[in-house]
Design an enzyme around this catalytic site. Structure first.
Site, PDB file in Angstrom:
ATOM      1  N   HIS A   1       3.948   6.746   5.356  1.00 47.48           N
ATOM      2  CA  HIS A   1       2.756   7.452   5.833  1.00 47.48           C
ATOM      3  C   HIS A   1       1.911   6.681   6.845  1.00 47.48           C
ATOM      4  O   HIS A   1       1.173   7.284   7.614  1.00 47.48           O
ATOM      5  CB  HIS A   1       1.889   7.942   4.659  1.00 47.48           C
TER       6      HIS A   1
ATOM      7  N   ASP B   1     -22.273  13.760 -26.913  1.00 44.95           N
ATOM      8  CA  ASP B   1     -22.560  14.107 -25.526  1.00 44.95           C
ATOM      9  C   ASP B   1     -21.476  13.625 -24.582  1.00 44.95           C
ATOM     10  O   ASP B   1     -21.363  14.089 -23.460  1.00 44.95           O
ATOM     11  CB  ASP B   1     -23.881  13.461 -25.079  1.00 44.95           C
TER      12      ASP B   1
ATOM     13  N   HIS C   1       0.820  -1.219   0.000  1.00 48.68           N
ATOM     14  CA  HIS C   1       0.000   0.000   0.000  1.00 48.68           C
ATOM     15  C   HIS C   1       0.854   1.271   0.000  1.00 48.68           C
ATOM     16  O   HIS C   1       0.747   2.066  -0.929  1.00 48.68           O
ATOM     17  CB  HIS C   1      -0.997  -0.045   1.156  1.00 48.68           C
TER      18      HIS C   1
ATOM     19  N   GLU D   1       0.846   5.543  12.562  1.00 45.42           N
ATOM     20  CA  GLU D   1      -0.513   5.160  12.932  1.00 45.42           C
ATOM     21  C   GLU D   1      -0.636   3.641  13.122  1.00 45.42           C
ATOM     22  O   GLU D   1      -1.310   3.190  14.026  1.00 45.42           O
ATOM     23  CB  GLU D   1      -1.488   5.658  11.859  1.00 45.42           C
ATOM     24  N   ASP D   2       0.032   2.875  12.281  1.00 40.83           N
ATOM     25  CA  ASP D   2      -0.214   1.422  12.278  1.00 40.83           C
ATOM     26  C   ASP D   2       0.834   0.565  12.961  1.00 40.83           C
ATOM     27  O   ASP D   2       0.569  -0.581  13.297  1.00 40.83           O
ATOM     28  CB  ASP D   2      -0.360   0.924  10.828  1.00 40.83           C
TER      29      ASP D   2
ATOM     30  N   ASP E   1      -3.073   8.375  -0.977  1.00 37.70           N
ATOM     31  CA  ASP E   1      -3.448   7.307  -0.058  1.00 37.70           C
ATOM     32  C   ASP E   1      -4.902   6.908  -0.308  1.00 37.70           C
ATOM     33  O   ASP E   1      -5.247   5.738  -0.453  1.00 37.70           O
ATOM     34  CB  ASP E   1      -3.252   7.828   1.378  1.00 37.70           C
TER      35      ASP E   1
HETATM   36 MN    MN Z   1      -2.576   4.579   4.027  1.00 35.40          MN
END
Ligand code: MN
Length: 726
Positions: free
Chosen positions: A72, A260, A48, A76-77, A139
């Site tokens: 990134h 269109d 990721h 947090e993880d 992200d």
């Molecule tokens: Mn992420």
């Protein structure tokens, strides 16, 4: 999976001065940090951040941004600290990673789909560096690309809705049209898969049916331009299913013809050529009225520039055409990211970076603030959102407030009733004073109490108009009510003293004389001291005048001598107590005198001040001498214990303290142990041996104060103490 050397090569291709070593280290670091973590797809988690970095190389972003993309999610993880990131990757990367982490936390905290507009602003306000926002958008894009792996349909739907309401408009605001289109379309397939399928089916049908149409139109446009002597690149592009769907929704048009769904684009080298191309096209084909727009001389707020027009073009098809230069095209597709330039040999790059970002910041702020292009220039010098803060309710709702707003403003913004009943506030879980200035991202919990009312003191620190208006209105109403109550009590007393009945009818009969419409109005006037109660009595019962002499002489006995004795006598005679100052809020109709600081339990007397109500003094206050010649201003009052017991009263003591180390500490200890609270302290005089000072102590009543004074007397460092009077 993008391999390590591939990532580095991609960056070096557009930025030869990229810090290869830093990217390599970040790659390895993130790979290790995420370890065996998995994505919903079953892939290793590290894929990721790597893909996010890959997306950003597509926008030719700098080393710090690419490194931030790789890192990134580690804070947090995986529980790595920002400090550690800073030690390994330097301050710039640490700051960016911290920024992205904060956005992620805010994102998790908020139930933001409900307040998309505010949430977008918060994200912008918190993205102090535009690169933080770019990483966040990349992200989101990768998460959207892999959204189908998520099992729960509700979760997929929630993420898709959020993307459409928050992230796609954000991408659009910073001009990243291509990213916006992809985000929208991915979200669309989740939110309304059926609609998207039907649009796709129709698209395929039209494509098959008229497969040669587009190339034909392109060729003809190219020929027309070259006959006019202009070299230009023409392309035709299908609109995305979502934008077709939107167009159908908005304009309520059926989608029938290929034209269109096609937008044609003419790309030229110079700005002048744009207008030349426009001239050639308008000369060759009938123009559709109302379609021409010049976004070159007046760019869109997000920096977009192009000429737009609509013509009945080749083979009589109605088509839309955009004309722009190569540079404008880059901005149109990539927005702010288009402004990263890595010119060969631009070694000054490092120094100009700061300027570059400042420019981007300014752009952002223009995007948000400028409703009209004319405002463009006016806003360029303002800081972004310097005038706003965004705070959360405990449920995650976002409240937008002006700068310097307080929990009281917050409470009123949530609901008028919440504001009226607010008694305290928790900011990020901690009890904080109501006058605290709120910061971006603060979570605010308002503590309310039933039956509580706004405090007049709030008016001094609230900043929102709503709170101001509410508090003022409350103060006015309450004041009037208090004056009325007080006036009523004063009338009752005056009538009772002379043994005349006080009736509604009697008061109504004299309203006209005082130019009042209601009995309440008259009572309020009496309470304010504008009309003496005695005078009202005489107006209702002219016979009462005869007794005035004796009344005056009786009052004369009360003042100036033996006031306390006279009071006692009055009490004994009538068996009546004074007007209870019940429920009257200090500071409104009733004020406690600053000279003697009356406390519940003290014997008290009220002095009427015209227009200001009643000031309460202790009966032995020296100040009372001033009113000896004005007996009409004196009123008999008494404490209503049910009410006043709940209030805290400020009392004042005068004391002499030995000038020895720790004396002041000892003093405050004794007061605190006695349950008192020092609210003010003033040194009156000092000598080598003694301090004389005035101490204001908050207590419940006179008994409480006496206990504290007794305790202080027993304290060796205190030489003398007495309650201050007058
Ligand atoms: Mn992420």
């Amino acid at each position: 999976m993008i391999r390590q050397f591939e990532l580095v090569e991609r960056v070096k291709a557009y930025d030869p001065s990229a810090n290869e070593d830093l990217i390599n280290r970040a790659y390895v670091y993130a790979l290790k940090a995420h370890g065996s973590q998995m994505r919903a797809s079953g892939d290793p988690y590290f894929l990721h951040p790597l893909e996010v970095a890959g997306i950003l190389t597509g926008y030719r972003l700098d080393t710090a941004t690419i490194v931030t993309a790789l890192l990134h999610d580690v804070v947090e993880d995986t529980g790595v600290s920002i400090e550690e990131i800073g030690q390994i990757f330097g301050e710039e990367v640490a700051r960016l990673v911290d920024g992205v982490t904060k956005l992620t936390q805010i994102e998790l905290q908020s139930d933001h789909a409900k307040q998309a507009e505010n949430f977008r602003k918060l994200l912008l306000a918190m993205s102090e560096d535009i690169r933080v926002l770019l990483v966040k958008l990349a992200d989101r894009l990768h998460n959207m690309r892999t959204l189908h792996f998520i099992q729960k349909p509700e979760k997929r739907r929630r993420i898709a809705t959020e993307t459409m309401e928050i992230f796609s408009p954000l991408a659009e605001r910073i001009g990243m049209q291509e990213m916006k289109n992809e985000l929208d379309d991915l979200a669309f397939s989740q939110i309304n898969a059926e609609a998207r399928d039907s649009v796709l089916k129709r698209l395929n049908y039209l494509r098959d049916e008229r497969s040669t149409l587009i190339p034909g139109i392109i060729t003809e446009l190219e020929e027309t331009l070259s006959h006019g002597g202009l070299r230009a690149q023409v392309s035709g592009r299908e609109k995305t299913p979502y934008s077709i769907w939107r167009k159908m929704q908005f304009k309520d048009v059926p989608f029938e013809a290929m034209s269109d769904i096609m937008a044609f684009r003419i790309i030229v080298d110079r700005i002048e050529d744009c207008y030349i191309a426009l001239g050639i096209i308008h000369n060759a084909y009938p123009v559709v009225p109302g379609r021409f727009k010049d976004y070159i001389s007046v760019p869109k707020p997000n920096g977009y520039q192009s000429l737009h027009t609509g013509v009945i073009g080749p083979q009589k098809h109605r088509i839309e055409i955009q004309i722009r230069t190569t540079d404008m095209h880059d901005v149109a597709e990539n927005g702010v990211a288009a402004h990263w330039t890595y010119k060969a040999g631009d070694r000054a790059g490092k120094q100009t970076e700061g300027k570059q970002y400042r420019w981007l910041r300014e752009l952002l702020e223009i995007l948000e603030n400028a409703a009209e292009p004319e405002e463009f220039l006016e806003h360029t010098k303002l800081e972004m959102f310097q005038d706003q803060v965004f705070c959360f309710t405990p449920k995650g709702d976002l409240i937008s407030l002006p700068r310097d707003a307080t929990p009281v403003d917050f409470a009123y913004a949530v609901h008028t009733e919440v504001g009226d009943r607010c008694v305290g506030s928790k900011i990020n879980g901690r009890m904080m004073p109501l006058r605290t200035r709120l910061k971006n991202g603060d979570q605010v919990e308002v503590v309310t109490s039933k039956g509580h009312t706004p405090s007049p003191t709030w008016a001094a620190f609230v900043v929102t108009g709503k709170a101001q208006a509410r508090i003022r209105r409350f103060v006015r109403l309450k004041e009037l009510e208090q004056y009325r109550e007080l006036g009523r009590a004063m009338l009752e007393r005056a009538f009772l003293e002379e043994d005349y009945p006080l009736t509604e009818k009697g008061l109504k009969g004299i309203l006209r004389k005082y130019q009042e419409d209601t009995v309440e109005g008259l009572e309020a006037e009496v309470g304010m001291g504008h009309i003496p109660a005695r005078e009202v009595l005489e107006s209702v019962y002219p016979t009462a005048k005869k007794q005035k002499e004796s009344m005056a002489s009786r009052l004369g006995k009360i003042v100036p001598l033996g006031r306390a004795r006279a009071k006692r006598k009055a009490h004994a005679q009538g068996g009546r107590s004074g007007i209870p100052i019940q429920g009257l809020i200090p500071g409104m109709a009733v004020h406690y005198a600053g000279c003697c600081h009356p406390l519940p339990g003290d014997r008290i007397v009220g002095i009427i001040t015209t227009g200001k109500g009643v000031t309460i003094h202790t009966i032995d206050c020296d100040t009372l001498h001033k009113y000896e010649d004005e007996p009409d201003r004196w009123i008999d009052v008494s404490w209503d214990h049910a009410e006043t017991d709940k209030q805290i009263h400020v009392s004042r003591v005068n004391l002499t303290l030995l000038h020895v180390p720790g004396a002041l500490g000892e003093l405050s200890n004794v007061i605190a142990r006695g349950g008192g609270n020092i609210s003010n302290l003033k040194i009156v005089s000092r000598s080598p041996d003694f301090y004389e000072m005035l101490v204001d102590v908050e207590v419940n009543d006179v008994k409480h104060l006496s206990e504290i004074i007794a305790a202080l007397r027993a304290t060796p460092v205190i030489n003398a103490i007495e309650r201050a009077r007058g």
